[in-house]
Design a protein around this motif. Structure first.
Motif, PDB file in Angstrom:
ATOM      1  N   ALA A  40       0.872  -1.170   0.000  1.00 17.22           N
ATOM      2  CA  ALA A  40       0.000   0.000   0.000  1.00 17.22           C
ATOM      3  C   ALA A  40       0.912   1.223   0.000  1.00 17.22           C
ATOM      4  CB  ALA A  40      -0.893   0.010   1.231  1.00 17.22           C
ATOM      5  N   THR A  41       0.613   2.177  -0.851  1.00 19.45           N
ATOM      6  CA  THR A  41       1.469   3.357  -0.966  1.00 19.45           C
ATOM      7  C   THR A  41       0.631   4.629  -1.094  1.00 19.45           C
ATOM      8  OG1 THR A  41       3.261   4.390  -2.242  1.00 19.45           O
ATOM      9  CG2 THR A  41       1.683   3.066  -3.478  1.00 19.45           C
ATOM     10  N   TRP A  49      -4.330   6.537  -0.394  1.00 20.72           N
ATOM     11  CA  TRP A  49      -3.628   5.254  -0.405  1.00 20.72           C
ATOM     12  C   TRP A  49      -4.125   4.418  -1.577  1.00 20.72           C
ATOM     13  CZ3 TRP A  49       0.386   3.880   2.635  1.00 20.72           C
ATOM     14  CH2 TRP A  49       0.648   4.692   3.741  1.00 20.72           C
ATOM     15  N   ARG A  50      -3.202   3.649  -2.161  1.00 21.94           N
ATOM     16  CA  ARG A  50      -3.572   2.740  -3.242  1.00 21.94           C
ATOM     17  C   ARG A  50      -2.703   1.487  -3.156  1.00 21.94           C
ATOM     18  NH1 ARG A  50       0.003   2.284  -7.280  1.00 21.94           N
ATOM     19  NH2 ARG A  50       1.637   3.822  -7.446  1.00 21.94           N
ATOM     20  N   TYR A  51      -3.186   0.424  -3.745  1.00 22.12           N
ATOM     21  CA  TYR A  51      -2.446  -0.825  -3.815  1.00 22.12           C
ATOM     22  C   TYR A  51      -1.476  -0.742  -4.983  1.00 22.12           C
ATOM     23  CZ  TYR A  51      -1.420  -5.741  -4.628  1.00 22.12           C
ATOM     24  OH  TYR A  51      -0.776  -6.941  -4.820  1.00 22.12           O
ATOM     25  N   ALA A  52      -0.272  -1.276  -4.796  1.00 23.96           N
ATOM     26  CA  ALA A  52       0.721  -1.278  -5.876  1.00 23.96           C
ATOM     27  C   ALA A  52       1.363  -2.653  -5.993  1.00 23.96           C
ATOM     28  CB  ALA A  52       1.789  -0.220  -5.620  1.00 23.96           C
ATOM     29  N   SER A  53       1.554  -3.067  -7.227  1.00 20.03           N
ATOM     30  CA  SER A  53       2.273  -4.292  -7.561  1.00 20.03           C
ATOM     31  C   SER A  53       3.407  -3.866  -8.486  1.00 20.03           C
ATOM     32  CB  SER A  53       1.337  -5.282  -8.263  1.00 20.03           C
ATOM     33  OG  SER A  53       2.052  -6.416  -8.688  1.00 20.03           O
ATOM     34  N   ASP A  82      -1.006 -11.634  -5.524  1.00 18.66           N
ATOM     35  CA  ASP A  82      -1.416 -10.331  -6.046  1.00 18.66           C
ATOM     36  C   ASP A  82      -2.945 -10.227  -6.089  1.00 18.66           C
ATOM     37  OD1 ASP A  82      -1.259  -7.791  -7.173  1.00 18.66           O
ATOM     38  OD2 ASP A  82      -0.440  -8.474  -9.081  1.00 18.66           O
ATOM     39  N   CYS A  83      -3.613 -11.266  -6.584  1.00 16.69           N
ATOM     40  CA  CYS A  83      -5.086 -11.266  -6.672  1.00 16.69           C
ATOM     41  C   CYS A  83      -5.737 -11.160  -5.296  1.00 16.69           C
ATOM     42  CB  CYS A  83      -5.577 -12.526  -7.371  1.00 16.69           C
ATOM     43  SG  CYS A  83      -5.304 -12.495  -9.143  1.00 16.69           S
ATOM     44  N   LEU A  84      -5.144 -11.777  -4.294  1.00 12.42           N
ATOM     45  CA  LEU A  84      -5.692 -11.698  -2.938  1.00 12.42           C
ATOM     46  C   LEU A  84      -5.475 -10.320  -2.319  1.00 12.42           C
ATOM     47  CD1 LEU A  84      -4.478 -15.115  -1.501  1.00 12.42           C
ATOM     48  CD2 LEU A  84      -6.860 -14.430  -1.865  1.00 12.42           C
ATOM     49  N   LEU A  85      -4.252  -9.804  -2.432  1.00 14.62           N
ATOM     50  CA  LEU A  85      -3.906  -8.574  -1.732  1.00 14.62           C
ATOM     51  C   LEU A  85      -4.497  -7.326  -2.371  1.00 14.62           C
ATOM     52  CD1 LEU A  85      -0.227  -9.235  -0.598  1.00 14.62           C
ATOM     53  CD2 LEU A  85      -2.387  -9.924   0.464  1.00 14.62           C
ATOM     54  N   CYS A  86      -4.751  -7.368  -3.664  1.00 14.35           N
ATOM     55  CA  CYS A  86      -5.299  -6.169  -4.328  1.00 14.35           C
ATOM     56  C   CYS A  86      -6.725  -5.867  -3.887  1.00 14.35           C
ATOM     57  CB  CYS A  86      -5.204  -6.300  -5.838  1.00 14.35           C
ATOM     58  SG  CYS A  86      -6.405  -7.419  -6.583  1.00 14.35           S
ATOM     59  N   ALA A  91      -8.333   0.931   4.282  1.00 14.59           N
ATOM     60  CA  ALA A  91      -8.968   1.465   5.486  1.00 14.59           C
ATOM     61  C   ALA A  91      -8.571   0.583   6.667  1.00 14.59           C
ATOM     62  CB  ALA A  91     -10.481   1.473   5.327  1.00 14.59           C
ATOM     63  N   THR A  92      -8.552   1.165   7.846  1.00 17.55           N
ATOM     64  CA  THR A  92      -8.189   0.415   9.044  1.00 17.55           C
ATOM     65  C   THR A  92      -9.277  -0.601   9.373  1.00 17.55           C
ATOM     66  OG1 THR A  92      -6.953   2.297   9.916  1.00 17.55           O
ATOM     67  CG2 THR A  92      -7.618   0.599  11.498  1.00 17.55           C
TER      68      THR A  92
END
Length: 160
Positions: A40-41, A49-53, A82-86, A91-92
């Protein structure tokens, strides 16, 4: 020379930050020297915040990597992780309230997701965070002085 990675291994990655904290990410190795950095970056916009691969290569990583610690295995490779974490919300989660959302909070939720899929066997998320922070602290000053990051394959808070 950098330590070699184990293909399909899932590594916790802690990166040095000037404020004394760490950027938390995962590296899923695709070869002994490369893989994907999943995290997350908010670098592009501190308010979002956004997900990054991102591509990861031990010889060209530009951020000050402090440690990589093997915490699991992705038997089906990077794309499955990647498919799981994206899908993890930026959010907390309730279980981490009242802490504000950060890459560390996202990392904790990602460990829970990977644990639920059997790719990580974490005994306790708080113990894992504490252990990784301790390993980072042990090598952080060295990295700040230009020395290399360290690879750990014996993390006590997980079962490999």
């Amino acid at each position: 020379m950098h330590p070699l990675l184990t293909p399909n291994a899932i590594y916790a990655a802690l990166y040095w930050r000037a404020d004394g904290k760490y950027h938390w990410a995962f590296i899923v190795a695709e070869s002994p020297v490369s893989g994907k950095k999943l995290h997350a970056t908010n670098l592009e916009d501190p308010a979002t915040w956004r997900y990054a691969s991102d591509e990861f290569d031990v010889s060209t990583e530009w951020k000050p990597l402090v440690i990589l610690a093997q915490i699991g295995v992705a038997p089906q490779g990077t794309s499955c992780v990647d498919c799981l974490l994206c899908t993890i919300p930026m959010a907390t989660p309730v279980c981490d309230s009242p802490h504000p959302f950060t890459c560390r909070i996202w990392f904790r939720e990602a460990v829970r997701v990977l644990n639920g899929q059997g790719m990580v066997t974490c005994r306790a998320i708080n113990a894992l965070e504490k252990e990784l922070t301790m390993l980072g602290d042990e090598n952080g000053n060295s990295v700040a002085l230009g020395r290399p990051w360290k690879l750990h394959t014996d993390v006590e808070s997980v079962v490999l």
